[in-house]
Scaffold this active site. Structure first.
Site, short mmCIF file in Angstrom:
data_model
loop_
_atom_site.label_atom_id
_atom_site.label_comp_id
_atom_site.label_asym_id
_atom_site.label_seq_id
_atom_site.Cartn_x
_atom_site.Cartn_y
_atom_site.Cartn_z
N VAL A 11 57.50 -102.25 -26.61
CA VAL A 11 56.56 -102.38 -27.73
C VAL A 11 57.19 -101.81 -29.00
O VAL A 11 57.11 -102.41 -30.08
CB VAL A 11 55.22 -101.67 -27.42
CG1 VAL A 11 54.29 -101.75 -28.63
CG2 VAL A 11 54.56 -102.29 -26.21
N CYS A 12 57.83 -100.66 -28.88
CA CYS A 12 58.46 -100.03 -30.04
C CYS A 12 59.55 -100.91 -30.65
O CYS A 12 59.69 -100.98 -31.88
CB CYS A 12 59.07 -98.69 -29.65
SG CYS A 12 57.89 -97.50 -28.98
N THR A 13 60.28 -101.60 -29.80
CA THR A 13 61.34 -102.49 -30.30
C THR A 13 60.76 -103.60 -31.16
O THR A 13 61.30 -103.92 -32.23
CB THR A 13 62.14 -103.07 -29.12
OG1 THR A 13 62.76 -101.99 -28.40
CG2 THR A 13 63.20 -104.03 -29.60
#
Length: 208
Positions: free
Chosen positions: A44-46
């Site tokens: 998700v962070c990517t």
């Protein structure tokens, strides 16, 4: 520390992927989109980092500087940025804070023990050029942010500041705005010579 709207955003000095910064000096006369993520090399962070990089022209057009943060090191961030660029088809240039000792995350209330004792949740702080906190949002670790909404609220805040108006639900640039009840009809005639629609005495809509 519980930060509230209109509080001065706490200053800090820290290492980032673009070098050491003093936050207030780095922000300068710009708005800041300051956001945390749980960890590098996570899915998700990517996507969030990639989306922020893709929207660089939109942030720049609004005089907004993005600033990311996680509790990973500069070295890990720099390795991860290569993955973000490759998988999200972008070039990430904004700084990412390396908050390995969680100093800034604790200062800004980004550690929520119910989610994790060591990783930051997905916090958002919109900070104006006077270093005042104007908006906060917190997303759980499993839910990616809505960047359309982030840009929308920045537009709404900047419009409100410029024109002394409020914005209705689901407002987008170009939509009608609200004349606040604190502005009398006499003053409104000067501020809004184009006139307004008085739906109720407390609800006056006008176009800018």
């Amino acid at each position: 520390m519980s930060l509230k709207l209109s509080d001065t955003a706490p200053n800090f000095q820290i290492a980032t992927t673009t070098g050491d910064i003093d936050f207030h000096q780095w922000a300068g006369d710009s708005w800041v989109f300051f956001f945390s993520h749980p960890a590098d090399f996570t899915p998700v962070c990517t996507t969030e980092m990639g989306r922020t990089a893709q929207l660089a022209p939109e942030f720049a057009r609004r005089n907004v500087k993005p600033l990311g943060l996680s509790t990973d090191s500069v070295e890990e961030h720099l390795k991860w940025i290569k993955d973000v660029d490759a998988t999200q088809n972008t070039t990430l240039e904004f700084p990412i804070v390396a908050d390995a000792d969680r100093k800034v995350a604790e200062l800004y209330g980004m550690i929520h023990p119910g989610q994790s004792d060591t990783a930051a949740v997905r916090s958002v702080f919109i900070i104006d050029p006077q270093k005042k906190i104007r908006l906060t949002m917190t997303y759980p670790m499993s839910v990616g942010r809505n960047f359309d909404e982030i840009l929308r609220v920045i537009d709404a805040l900047q419009t409100s500041d410029k024109s002394r108006v409020a914005t209705p639900a689901d407002w987008r640039p170009g939509d009608k705005v609200i004349i606040p009840p604190s502005i009398s009809n006499d003053e409104a005639k000067t501020l809004f010579p184009q006139g307004w629609d008085e739906i109720r005495s407390y609800l006056r809509m006008t176009s800018l």
